[in-house]
Design an enzyme around this catalytic site. Structure first.
Site: not given
Ligand code: F6P
Length: 364
Positions: A11, A75, A116, A138, A140
């Site tokens: 992401g 992905r 990660d 990230t 997060d």
């Molecule tokens: O890992 C970062 C993050 O923002 C998470 O908090 C969230 O669950 C995820 O990405 C969502 O990512 P996407 O919508 O790109 O699959």
């Protein structure tokens, strides 16, 4: 060091472009080294047009821009890639192809900017001979071995502003506003924004909650004459004895998509307290747009440090922030223990001292 490549995976997070710019500028200026950009994460090594040269002109003006000029993919695990063969979906390991491409392109290093999931791929590629250097990204903030990943500060500021804005409308309508924030397994955004924005209830994955304790807090405020409340909930928060709320199931390749906890919490608040509630899901607004000055500086320091590490041959390692300094740690160490909110940390204790409820006990 004559030629290196950089990719961004997973992401996106504000500051990716700042890392790319920093890598290009320091590689060219300090080492007269050529830099190649890899499109769409590891996928770029599998197509015909996945790599392109990045010079100083290519990175001009991108420092304040969100997203990534390279594109990203969450992905694209080369060790388990879904492909269609003879009309059937199969999972293939294409890691050797990536290694061969890196060898054919005569890349001295591959800088992998990711969270990660992406860094785990880098860790697996290193032992098969890919000269990887990691950069922690990230919103997060859940990567081990570093105090901060870039992107977190920007997301935190956006989440805090959202809480600020919800206060006035909550008060005007005597409502409970339930704000769902990102945070799959770690509640750093929700905890920090909740404290910085003055939320009344903070729900994070590290502290399972009960609806009864949340409602006690809200009703106590009502009795005191405060007829509105703000609940900040991380998408990965769960009830005591309950499970994470998933909006789309995962499988052996795709991780599950989280979402829906705020609706569940708000419904239960309204059902049991009869106080009107509204749900706001901040979602990808936390990831988009211009990075804060903190994230731009951190991303720039990480980029330059990654190039120095590559020049020193520190492969299989990740740049990290520790005690304000940029250091490097092995990817093994960084990924061994994911970072989570310490429930005995000063931030949690401070919130409790102020009467903020975590939904895990009485708090007034
Ligand atoms: O890992 C970062 C993050 O923002 C998470 O908090 C969230 O669950 C995820 O990405 C969502 O990512 P996407 O919508 O790109 O699959």
């Amino acid at each position: 060091m004559k030629r290196i490549a950089i990719l961004t995976g997973g992401g996106d997070a504000p500051g990716l472009n700042a890392v790319i710019r920093s890598v290009v500028k320091s590689a060219v200026n300090q080492y007269n080294c050529e830099v190649m950009g890899v499109r769409d994460g590891f996928d770029g090594f599998l197509g015909d047009y996945g790599l392109f040269p990045l010079d100083q002109a290519a990175v001009r003006g991108i420092l304040p821009r969100g997203g990534t000029i390279l594109g990203s993919a969450n992905r694209g695990n080369p060790f388990a890639r879904k492909v269609i063969r003879a009309g059937k979906e199969v999972v293939e390991d294409v890691s050797q192809k990536i290694k061969d491409n890196i060898h054919d392109l005569k890349l001295d290093a591959l800088i992998v900017v990711g969270g990660d999931g992406t860094l785990r791929i880098a860790r697996e590629l290193y032992p098969i001979g890919v000269p990887v250097i990691g950069v922690p990204k990230t919103i997060d903030n859940d990567i081990g071995g570093t105090e901060r990943s870039f992107g977190f500060d920007t997301a935190l500021n956006i989440a805090t502003e959202a809480i600020d804005r919800l206060h006035s409308t909550a008060e005007a309508h005597h409502r409970v506003m339930v704000l769902e924030l990102m945070g799959r397994n770690a509640g750093f955004i929700t905890l920090s924004a909740g404290v910085a924005g003055g939320a009344d209830v903070i729900l994070i994955p590290e502290i399972p909650f009960t609806i009864e304790h949340i409602n006690d807090k809200i009703l106590h405020r009502t009795k005191r004459g405060t007829h509105f409340s703000i609940v900040a909930v991380a998408e990965g928060a769960m009830r005591k004895g309950g499970e994470i709320i998933v909006s789309r199931m995962g499988d052996d390749v795709y991780t599950p998509r989280l979402g829906g906890i705020a609706v569940r919490v708000a419904d239960e608040i309204t059902r049991l307290t009869k106080i009107e509630s509204r749900v706001i899901v901040l979602g990808h607004l936390q990831r988009g747009g211009t990075p804060t000055a903190f994230d731009r500086e951190l991303a720039t320091r990480y980029g330059a440090a990654a190039v120095r590490l590559a020049a020193a041959g520190g492969f299989g390692r990740m740049v990290a922030l520790q005690n304000g300094d940029i250091v490097d740690v092995s990817l093994e160490e960084a990924l061994a223990t994911p970072k989570r909110v310490d429930i005995n940390s000063d931030s949690v204790l401070t919130a409790r001292d102020l009467g903020i409820s975590f939904g895990d006990g009485p708090t007034f």
